[in-house]
Design a protein around this motif. Structure first.
Motif, PDB file in Angstrom:
ATOM      1  N   VAL A   1     -17.242  -3.046  -5.051  1.00 57.82           N
ATOM      2  CA  VAL A   1     -17.041  -4.244  -4.610  1.00 57.82           C
ATOM      3  C   VAL A   1     -16.520  -4.230  -3.503  1.00 57.82           C
ATOM      4  O   VAL A   1     -15.455  -3.559  -3.015  1.00 57.82           O
ATOM      5  CB  VAL A   1     -16.233  -5.184  -5.750  1.00 57.82           C
ATOM      6  N   THR A   2     -16.962  -5.037  -2.275  1.00 60.79           N
ATOM      7  CA  THR A   2     -16.459  -5.039  -0.874  1.00 60.79           C
ATOM      8  C   THR A   2     -15.257  -5.918  -0.698  1.00 60.79           C
ATOM      9  O   THR A   2     -14.955  -6.709  -1.626  1.00 60.79           O
ATOM     10  CB  THR A   2     -17.539  -5.452   0.205  1.00 60.79           C
ATOM     11  N   GLN A   3     -14.485  -5.634   0.368  1.00 59.86           N
ATOM     12  CA  GLN A   3     -13.511  -6.387   0.569  1.00 59.86           C
ATOM     13  C   GLN A   3     -13.749  -7.841   1.078  1.00 59.86           C
ATOM     14  O   GLN A   3     -13.023  -8.695   0.687  1.00 59.86           O
ATOM     15  CB  GLN A   3     -12.535  -5.943   1.635  1.00 59.86           C
ATOM     16  N   ALA A   4     -15.022  -7.989   1.542  1.00 65.82           N
ATOM     17  CA  ALA A   4     -15.536  -9.346   1.746  1.00 65.82           C
ATOM     18  C   ALA A   4     -15.714 -10.160   0.686  1.00 65.82           C
ATOM     19  O   ALA A   4     -15.329 -11.398   0.663  1.00 65.82           O
ATOM     20  CB  ALA A   4     -16.911  -9.241   2.673  1.00 65.82           C
ATOM     21  N   LEU A   5     -16.045  -9.713  -0.515  1.00 73.45           N
ATOM     22  CA  LEU A   5     -16.450 -10.382  -1.623  1.00 73.45           C
ATOM     23  C   LEU A   5     -15.124 -10.594  -2.156  1.00 73.45           C
ATOM     24  O   LEU A   5     -14.818 -11.700  -2.854  1.00 73.45           O
ATOM     25  CB  LEU A   5     -17.457  -9.548  -2.634  1.00 73.45           C
TER      26      LEU A   5
ATOM     27  N   LEU B   1      -5.533  -0.688   1.508  1.00 77.83           N
ATOM     28  CA  LEU B   1      -4.607  -0.444   2.320  1.00 77.83           C
ATOM     29  C   LEU B   1      -5.541   0.295   3.375  1.00 77.83           C
ATOM     30  O   LEU B   1      -5.138   0.617   4.582  1.00 77.83           O
ATOM     31  CB  LEU B   1      -4.149   1.236   1.673  1.00 77.83           C
ATOM     32  N   HIS B   2      -6.942   0.029   3.416  1.00 82.20           N
ATOM     33  CA  HIS B   2      -7.998   0.666   4.432  1.00 82.20           C
ATOM     34  C   HIS B   2      -8.821  -0.634   4.621  1.00 82.20           C
ATOM     35  O   HIS B   2      -9.924  -0.862   4.102  1.00 82.20           O
ATOM     36  CB  HIS B   2      -8.743   1.602   3.955  1.00 82.20           C
ATOM     37  N   PRO B   3      -8.476  -1.268   5.645  1.00 91.39           N
ATOM     38  CA  PRO B   3      -8.962  -2.714   5.728  1.00 91.39           C
ATOM     39  C   PRO B   3     -10.436  -2.598   6.592  1.00 91.39           C
ATOM     40  O   PRO B   3     -10.502  -1.844   7.265  1.00 91.39           O
ATOM     41  CB  PRO B   3      -7.923  -3.684   6.518  1.00 91.39           C
TER      42      PRO B   3
ATOM     43  N   ASP C   1      -9.615  -1.796  -2.346  1.00 90.99           N
ATOM     44  CA  ASP C   1      -8.766  -0.756  -3.029  1.00 90.99           C
ATOM     45  C   ASP C   1      -7.300  -1.205  -3.430  1.00 90.99           C
ATOM     46  O   ASP C   1      -7.051  -2.425  -2.728  1.00 90.99           O
ATOM     47  CB  ASP C   1      -8.766   0.607  -1.900  1.00 90.99           C
ATOM     48  N   ASN C   2      -6.461  -0.337  -3.836  1.00 91.68           N
ATOM     49  CA  ASN C   2      -5.179  -0.931  -4.091  1.00 91.68           C
ATOM     50  C   ASN C   2      -5.107  -2.056  -4.981  1.00 91.68           C
ATOM     51  O   ASN C   2      -4.289  -2.827  -4.926  1.00 91.68           O
ATOM     52  CB  ASN C   2      -4.553  -0.906  -2.783  1.00 91.68           C
ATOM     53  N   VAL C   3      -5.874  -2.106  -6.029  1.00 91.42           N
ATOM     54  CA  VAL C   3      -5.848  -3.268  -6.861  1.00 91.42           C
ATOM     55  C   VAL C   3      -5.744  -2.567  -8.495  1.00 91.42           C
ATOM     56  O   VAL C   3      -6.323  -1.485  -8.843  1.00 91.42           O
ATOM     57  CB  VAL C   3      -7.181  -3.912  -7.095  1.00 91.42           C
TER      58      VAL C   3
ATOM     59  N   SER D   1      -9.530   8.852   3.239  1.00 94.98           N
ATOM     60  CA  SER D   1      -9.969   7.283   3.956  1.00 94.98           C
ATOM     61  C   SER D   1     -11.044   6.802   3.141  1.00 94.98           C
ATOM     62  O   SER D   1     -11.549   7.735   2.302  1.00 94.98           O
ATOM     63  CB  SER D   1     -10.474   7.604   5.359  1.00 94.98           C
ATOM     64  N   THR D   2     -11.488   5.670   3.422  1.00 95.63           N
ATOM     65  CA  THR D   2     -12.733   5.284   2.679  1.00 95.63           C
ATOM     66  C   THR D   2     -13.898   4.799   3.846  1.00 95.63           C
ATOM     67  O   THR D   2     -13.542   4.933   4.795  1.00 95.63           O
ATOM     68  CB  THR D   2     -12.446   3.806   1.811  1.00 95.63           C
ATOM     69  N   ALA D   3     -14.948   4.631   3.272  1.00 94.96           N
ATOM     70  CA  ALA D   3     -16.260   4.301   4.140  1.00 94.96           C
ATOM     71  C   ALA D   3     -16.841   3.105   3.670  1.00 94.96           C
ATOM     72  O   ALA D   3     -16.760   2.749   2.452  1.00 94.96           O
ATOM     73  CB  ALA D   3     -17.033   5.705   4.134  1.00 94.96           C
ATOM     74  N   ARG D   4     -17.687   2.675   4.393  1.00 94.94           N
ATOM     75  CA  ARG D   4     -18.493   1.704   4.278  1.00 94.94           C
ATOM     76  C   ARG D   4     -19.530   1.775   2.909  1.00 94.94           C
ATOM     77  O   ARG D   4     -19.808   2.843   2.792  1.00 94.94           O
ATOM     78  CB  ARG D   4     -19.540   1.315   5.400  1.00 94.94           C
ATOM     79  N   VAL D   5     -19.367   0.653   2.077  1.00 90.18           N
ATOM     80  CA  VAL D   5     -20.169   0.807   0.904  1.00 90.18           C
ATOM     81  C   VAL D   5     -21.803   1.331   1.321  1.00 90.18           C
ATOM     82  O   VAL D   5     -21.994   0.693   2.118  1.00 90.18           O
ATOM     83  CB  VAL D   5     -20.150  -0.432  -0.143  1.00 90.18           C
TER      84      VAL D   5
END
Length: 289
Positions: free
Chosen positions: A148-152, A163-165, A172-174, A236-240
């Protein structure tokens, strides 16, 4: 003609026959990621196989593609005389959603029987949550093509706890409970029936390689090629979907962020199971990926 009565309003309907034009025409090639799809142009079914070339007069035309197991896709295209154009529509599997410019696509799995659990040697303590390997049978199900993306998340929840906008980064962090609230709001807004996958469904999706093909090894990463080709590594995270899909067409089953399942964490038993959902109580929820 029937006899007309006085002081009664009559409405005359004149049906104009459709006349095939023999003048100049243009062409539009219609393509999609799905081959066996019904093609409707201006409401009329013209083909059941893609690609399909439509030939007609100039102007705007409506287009709809329908296929079993997929959401219908609609669009418009414009024909220019004596010219050939192209329009491509990606069809999303049923259950996929689109909310104010943000989409989320689902992948369907046929279900079936597989050996769930680790085949690695037992640890010195003799305790491993992922053992023993055992037979599991599952009904058909769908799972998200990406995390699930942060946009959704922001569309549904109105805030971003990550934490990584980044809109196209995975949220993340949920907590598990926050995810349940997100799903409840999503279902209410979209009229859908989303839920978290069971651990068995998650592992099936991570290891499935196609009908009639053996499942991938349980103690390896999900996907072909090297680990870095299939998984986002590091803090770190990366684009889905920035890494390769696995053989089932799902991204990020290894790496990027960990993923919640619906089950309570518990040690496996040796018994064969059908659509297992884990114990009814526990201390922690299962996290995979």
């Amino acid at each position: 003609f029937p006899k007309l009565e006085k002081k009664v309003t009559y409405i005359m309907v004149v049906e104009v026959p459709r006349i095939e034009s023999h003048g100049p025409k243009g062409k539009m090639e219609i393509t999609s990621n799905v081959r066996n799809a019904d093609v409707y142009v201006d409401g009329e079914k013209l083909s059941s196989i893609l690609p399909f070339v439509y030939e007609g007069g100039d102007g705007e035309h409506s287009l709809e593609l329908r296929a079993e197991g997929y959401n219908s896709e609609k669009s418009h295209f414009t024909i220019q005389l004596r010219r050939k154009g192209n329009i491509h529509l990606d069809m999303k599997q049923k259950g996929s959603i689109y909310i104010d410019g943000v989409s989320y696509e689902m992948v369907r799995f046929p279900g079936g029987k597989f050996k769930m659990g680790s085949l690695a040697k037992k640890s010195p303590s003799g305790f491993n949550y992922s053992q023993p390997a055992h037979n599991v049978s599952l009904r058909p199900f769908r799972i998200g093509k990406t995390e699930v993306t942060q946009a959704l998340w922001m569309k549904i929840m109105g805030s971003n706890p990550s934490l990584h906008p980044g809109e196209q980064l995975p949220v993340d962090n949920v907590s598990w409970w926050e995810v349940l609230e997100f799903i409840e709001r999503l279902n209410k807004q979209c009229g859908t029936n989303f839920r978290l996958p069971t651990e068995a469904e998650w592992e099936f999706a991570a290891r499935y390689c196609g009908a009639g093909q053996p499942f991938s090894q349980p103690d390896a990463w999900s996907g072909d090629g090297g680990l870095e080709q299939n998984a986002v590594l590091g803090v770190s995270t990366a684009r889905v979907a920035s890494r390769s899909v696995n053989r089932a067409g799902v991204h990020d089953m290894s790496g990027n962020v960990a993923e919640w399942c619906s089950d309570w964490l518990s040690k496996y038993g040796p018994e064969d199971q059908v659509n297992p959902s884990g114990p009814s109580t526990g201390l922690r929820k299962v996290v995979r990926g």
